[in-house]
Design an enzyme around this catalytic site. Structure first.
Site, mmCIF file in Angstrom:
data_model
loop_
_atom_site.group_PDB
_atom_site.id
_atom_site.type_symbol
_atom_site.label_atom_id
_atom_site.label_comp_id
_atom_site.label_asym_id
_atom_site.label_seq_id
_atom_site.Cartn_x
_atom_site.Cartn_y
_atom_site.Cartn_z
ATOM 1 N N ASN A 88 0.835 -1.209 0.000
ATOM 2 C CA ASN A 88 0.000 0.000 0.000
ATOM 3 C C ASN A 88 0.866 1.253 0.000
ATOM 4 O O ASN A 88 0.966 1.942 -1.008
ATOM 5 C CB ASN A 88 -0.957 -0.006 1.193
ATOM 6 C CG ASN A 88 -2.144 0.924 0.976
ATOM 7 O OD1 ASN A 88 -1.997 2.024 0.458
ATOM 8 N ND2 ASN A 88 -3.324 0.489 1.371
ATOM 9 N N ASP A 89 1.504 1.534 1.105
ATOM 10 C CA ASP A 89 2.276 2.773 1.209
ATOM 11 C C ASP A 89 3.406 2.848 0.192
ATOM 12 O O ASP A 89 3.727 3.926 -0.302
ATOM 13 C CB ASP A 89 2.842 2.913 2.620
ATOM 14 C CG ASP A 89 1.743 2.994 3.674
ATOM 15 O OD1 ASP A 89 0.666 3.537 3.363
ATOM 16 O OD2 ASP A 89 1.956 2.494 4.796
ATOM 17 N N VAL A 90 4.014 1.692 -0.140
ATOM 18 C CA VAL A 90 5.179 1.711 -1.036
ATOM 19 C C VAL A 90 4.794 1.892 -2.492
ATOM 20 O O VAL A 90 5.665 1.997 -3.364
ATOM 21 C CB VAL A 90 6.021 0.427 -0.871
ATOM 22 C CG1 VAL A 90 6.584 0.336 0.531
ATOM 23 C CG2 VAL A 90 5.212 -0.806 -1.222
ATOM 24 N N ALA A 115 0.737 3.390 7.217
ATOM 25 C CA ALA A 115 0.897 4.821 7.474
ATOM 26 C C ALA A 115 -0.431 5.502 7.781
ATOM 27 O O ALA A 115 -0.455 6.653 8.213
ATOM 28 C CB ALA A 115 1.554 5.503 6.278
#
Length: 456
Positions: free
Chosen positions: A381-383, A422
């Site tokens: 997700n965040d990456v 995050a």
């Protein structure tokens, strides 16, 4: 046992530690390197017993037995996804041990000014590492919020406690006051909490790495207090490697260490396009997505924490093999901080015997994503969140990401619309070229395997 023999065995153990660190730099030798490091520790423990300078052997053996009873089942039962939490706990125990050793030696014999300085350092840094590591465990285990926690006047409180610790440390040197040392221990524990509270989301593993370096330095200081050369060497190795790893992880996040640790005090609210529930996404069926994958020329698989949680590494390998048999070029895009620790995805995919040549680091895979037909995102997700590149008000802004949004099409396997670690919304989910397949990653991949097999 003669002291010459003791020092010789300690040298052998130190060489084992150095070789272990060297071997851990490559997946090919990592397993053997762990065994070499364990062998070095065995040498160190055995020679300590035959050194002739220890007492209370019964209590020590009882403590070792208790550690074995607790540690072995815990290490064997821990899931891959929970290893960072276990690392945090073990690191905290190491910090506490270093602080207690230094404190105990001080209470027995304060020693010279130099010895007191080493004691003060070990007590303070070990205490910070202990309480900070416990807090990172709570965050990673999601027993408390993973978001940054900013207390009212939190920055002032952290600065005040830091100054208090420094003042107590300086005051102990000439006075050798037991009360001041105990006060320093308590202040150090509080500082560790204030140190980690503002750290959130994907930054927590970086905090663990830094605290690991703290523990190593505390152990080195304890080695000086005890007059044990091997402890000094081992602690210095841990401190140096932890510091280097922290710098590498911060670089991978595209931010300074200061910003990672203290950015929450000045961060603005994260941007977003409105609540996820009020926006529409395009969901697909396994059959539709199988057609996309089966008739593509190139597919880049982007694994993330969701893949690890579902233990879906073997199924994704099966899917990749099916696609390769159809002439599709398959590669895996590995972000350096995907999952909850460095190398998480590499270890996970190695369990499924994914050829290491197919694992492409971010710098290698990003240039080819623009010419990729399908980017298959599994639990990451965040990456892959474009906000890190496009939204200056985002808490992850500046973090290098895998540019999957530049692929011809994106297939996103997610359990739900819940944000990543995050805690922020991912605009990639609402991209018109993104197709979502909801469900457990292992089940979704199994349904894709079945659908690809049915293609002509």
């Amino acid at each position: 046992m003669s002291q010459d023999l003791v020092h010789l065995v300690y040298l052998l153990a130190a060489l084992c530690f150095i070789l272990a660190l060297k071997g851990l730099s490559t997946p090919k030798h990592a397993r053997a390197a762990n065994l070499v490091g364990a062998l070095g520790m065995l040498f160190a423990v055995l020679v300590a017993f035959f050194d002739g300078r220890i007492g209370n052997v019964g209590w020590i053996l009882a403590a070792i037995a208790l550690g074995v009873v607790v540690g072995v089942p815990a290490a064997r039962a821990v899931k891959m996804t929970a290893i960072p939490q276990m690392v945090a706990l073990f690191n905290g125990v190491g910090g506490a041990a270093a602080a207690l050793v230094a404190l105990t030696e001080f209470l027995a014999t304060p020693g010279s000014t130099g010895m007191r300085a080493a004691t003060v350092f070990g007590v303070l840094v070990g205490s910070v590492s202990f309480s900070g590591s416990l807090l990172t465990f709570l965050k990673l285990q999601e027993l408390m919020t993973t978001r940054p926690v900013t207390l009212p006047y939190g920055r002032s409180a952290a600065i005040g406690v830091s100054v208090l610790c420094l003042g107590l440390a300086v005051a102990v040197l000439p006075t050798a006051s037991t009360g001041l040392v105990i006060g320093l221990t308590v202040a150090g524990l509080l500082l560790g909490v204030l140190f980690v509270l503002p750290v959130g989301g994907a930054d927590v593993p970086i905090a663990i790495s830094l605290l690991n370096a703290f523990t190593g330095l505390a152990v080195a200081a304890s080695g000086y207090v005890l007059g044990n050369t091997l402890l000094i060497v081992a602690g210095t190795l841990v401190g140096a490697s932890g510091t280097l790893l922290t710098r590498l992880m911060a670089k991978a996040m595209g931010r300074s260490l200061t910003n990672i640790l203290f950015g929450a005090f000045t961060a603005t609210a994260a941007g977003g396009g409105g609540p996820a529930e009020s926006r529409t996404v395009r969901a697909g069926t396994p059959e539709d997505i199988a057609i996309q994958l089966g008739y593509a020329r190139t597919v880049v698989v982007v694994p993330g924490y969701g893949l690890a949680v579902a233990q879906a590494q073997h199924v994704v390998r099966e899917l990749a093999d099916l696609l390769a048999a159809r002439g599709v070029e398959v590669a895996y895009g590995i972000h350096p901080v995907a999952g909850r620790m460095p190398g998480h995805m590499n270890v996970l995919l190695a369990e499924a015997d994914v050829p290491y040549a197919q694992l492409k680091e971010m710098e290698e895979v990003n240039p080819r994503l623009a010419s990729t037909d399908v980017a298959l995102v599994i639990g990451a997700n965040d990456v892959v969140n474009p906000a890190a590149r496009d939204q200056p008000d985002s808490p992850i802004y500046g973090m290098p990401i895998l540019d999957v949004d530049k692929a011809e099409s994106v297939v996103f396997l997610k359990r739900s619309m819940r944000p990543g670690f995050a805690g922020i919304e991912n605009e990639l989910l609402f991209n018109p070229r993104t197709t979502l397949l909801f469900g457990d990653a292992k089940d979704s991949l199994a349904s894709l395997v079945t659908a690809v097999k049915q293609l002509a």
